[in-house]
Design an enzyme around this catalytic site. Structure first.
Site, PDB file in Angstrom:
ATOM      1  N   ASP A 107       1.449  -1.609   0.293  1.00 48.01           N
ATOM      2  CA  ASP A 107      -0.027  -0.200   0.447  1.00 48.01           C
ATOM      3  C   ASP A 107       0.335   1.226   0.131  1.00 48.01           C
ATOM      4  OD1 ASP A 107      -1.830  -1.024  -0.290  1.00 48.01           O
ATOM      5  OD2 ASP A 107      -2.743  -1.150   2.365  1.00 48.01           O
ATOM      6  N   GLN A 137      -0.612   6.772  -6.703  1.00 47.16           N
ATOM      7  CA  GLN A 137      -1.617   8.138  -5.925  1.00 47.16           C
ATOM      8  C   GLN A 137      -1.989   9.255  -7.066  1.00 47.16           C
ATOM      9  OE1 GLN A 137      -2.020   9.077  -1.847  1.00 47.16           O
ATOM     10  NE2 GLN A 137      -0.158   8.355  -2.207  1.00 47.16           N
ATOM     11  N   ARG A 158      -1.008  -0.671  -8.591  1.00 44.10           N
ATOM     12  CA  ARG A 158      -2.376  -0.434  -9.328  1.00 44.10           C
ATOM     13  C   ARG A 158      -2.740   1.471  -8.726  1.00 44.10           C
ATOM     14  NH1 ARG A 158      -2.682  -1.131  -2.729  1.00 44.10           N
ATOM     15  NH2 ARG A 158      -3.689  -2.794  -3.129  1.00 44.10           N
ATOM     16  N   LYS A 161      -7.242   7.213  -6.511  1.00 47.42           N
ATOM     17  CA  LYS A 161      -6.962   8.950  -6.235  1.00 47.42           C
ATOM     18  C   LYS A 161      -5.945   9.662  -5.657  1.00 47.42           C
ATOM     19  CE  LYS A 161     -11.810   9.047  -8.826  1.00 47.42           C
ATOM     20  NZ  LYS A 161     -12.886   9.866  -9.119  1.00 47.42           N
ATOM     21  N   ALA A 163      -5.934   8.662  -0.861  1.00 49.01           N
ATOM     22  CA  ALA A 163      -6.457   9.174   0.289  1.00 49.01           C
ATOM     23  C   ALA A 163      -6.216   9.937   1.470  1.00 49.01           C
ATOM     24  CB  ALA A 163      -6.862   7.709   0.841  1.00 49.01           C
ATOM     25  N   HIS A 202     -13.649   3.637  -7.062  1.00 41.17           N
ATOM     26  CA  HIS A 202     -15.652   2.852  -6.940  1.00 41.17           C
ATOM     27  C   HIS A 202     -16.063   3.511  -8.472  1.00 41.17           C
ATOM     28  CE1 HIS A 202     -13.929   1.900  -3.129  1.00 41.17           C
ATOM     29  NE2 HIS A 202     -14.688   0.656  -3.378  1.00 41.17           N
ATOM     30  N   ARG A 259     -11.960   6.204   8.822  1.00 41.39           N
ATOM     31  CA  ARG A 259     -11.467   7.296   7.864  1.00 41.39           C
ATOM     32  C   ARG A 259     -12.014   6.905   6.062  1.00 41.39           C
ATOM     33  NH1 ARG A 259      -5.572   4.375   7.221  1.00 41.39           N
ATOM     34  NH2 ARG A 259      -5.244   5.389   8.654  1.00 41.39           N
ATOM     35  N   ALA A 262     -14.831   9.648   7.027  1.00 36.19           N
ATOM     36  CA  ALA A 262     -14.367  10.749   6.426  1.00 36.19           C
ATOM     37  C   ALA A 262     -13.585  10.319   5.046  1.00 36.19           C
ATOM     38  CB  ALA A 262     -13.062  10.990   7.565  1.00 36.19           C
ATOM     39  N   GLU A 263     -13.375  10.017   4.544  1.00 36.33           N
ATOM     40  CA  GLU A 263     -13.254  10.510   3.133  1.00 36.33           C
ATOM     41  C   GLU A 263     -14.061  10.595   2.031  1.00 36.33           C
ATOM     42  OE1 GLU A 263      -9.675   7.142   2.956  1.00 36.33           O
ATOM     43  OE2 GLU A 263     -11.396   6.487   2.310  1.00 36.33           O
TER      44      GLU A 263
END
Length: 278
Positions: A107, A137, A158, A161, A163, A202, A259, A262-263
């Site tokens: 990640d 990102q 991967r 956008k 986070a 998504h 989180r 909140a996102e």
């Protein structure tokens, strides 16, 4: 015990509950990316404990016959203690995973960790000829240059956008610009990468863009979404494309759940709707 709203986003507190969730996903033709929750450790024992659990998780996945892999966070593997600690612990997990044929995702965390994360990814990816992937990102200004650098590195990338909330001098803060960057990154990857593309979004518009690029270039890709968000869409997409769901578990679920909420407020609506209709 995880409360009903949070358990839409977190697959319990144990490896067994996470793998049982993956088993149900597999029945819907969706694969699982299993993540033990934890980050920003400043204690070496905490790092060692999670590394040991990841190694056990790898052997459990390998012996289960499930379609699953794992995902780790750099700060969970000791990056806050030093890059040497992170690299050593990551290598330990990847060595075990490669031995058992289990893929490892790394990640991406906040922008201050990008260099260390990419350098570690490139090292293990070249050493093992793939078997690992890294998250990039779209909101970071540097990402266009980074994906060019990674074009010949074996493994997967991967695209998300972003986070986190980086400062404007290193990131695009306007959502329209971030969407534009995401599309541009996908276009470059579908044209220049030999597969290994994961669309972590998504957003139906971004997924549709990826589908169009796949039709145009024939480049293989997969779609990745979070547990608890647009799951019906995941099942529908899995009828035609390779779909993976990010499946977190563990007793450190509270900060992860907050989180997610909140996102995007929509995430809470997804959870509440699921609870009320369940």
């Amino acid at each position: 015990m995880i409360p009903p709203i949070a358990d839409r986003f977190v697959a319990g507190e144990s490896p067994a509950t996470a793998l049982e969730h993956v088993r149900r996903l597999n029945e819907q033709n969706v694969k699982g990316i299993v993540n033990l929750l934890g980050e920003h450790y400043e204690d070496r024992d905490a790092v060692a404990a999670d590394v040991a659990e990841y190694r056990h998780l790898v052997t459990d996945i390998a012996g289960s016959g499930l379609e699953a892999c794992i995902s780790v966070k750099p700060s969970q593997l000791g990056l806050d203690l030093g890059e040497d600690v992170f690299r050593a612990e990551l290598a330990t997990i990847v060595d075990t995973a490669v031995e058992h044929g289990v893929f490892v995702w790394i990640d991406m965390e906040d922008h201050t960790t990008t260099d260390a994360t990419l350098e570690a990814f490139e090292t293990v990816a070249r050493e093992h000829g793939g078997s690992v992937g890294v998250c990039m990102q779209a909101n970071l200004r540097r990402t266009r240059a980074d994906i060019k650098r990674l074009a010949d590195v074996p493994g997967k990338v991967r695209f998300v956008k972003g986070a986190y909330d980086p400062p404007a001098d290193v990131a695009y803060t306007d959502s329209t610009r971030v969407d534009q960057e995401y599309r541009t990154l996908l276009e470059y990857a579908f044209e220049r990468y030999d597969g290994g593309i994961a669309v972590g979004s998504h957003d139906p518009a971004m997924i549709e863009h990826a589908r169009a690029l796949h039709d145009r270039h024939g480049t293989d890709f997969e779609i990745q979404m979070l547990m608890g968000v647009r799951e019906d869409a995941q099942y529908d997409l899995a009828e035609e494309y390779e779909v993976w769901q990010y499946v977190p578990y563990g007793d450190r679920w509270l900060s992860y759940f907050y989180r997610r909420v909140a996102e995007r407020k929509a995430n809470l609506r997804f959870a509440l709707r699921a609870v009320l209709s369940g």
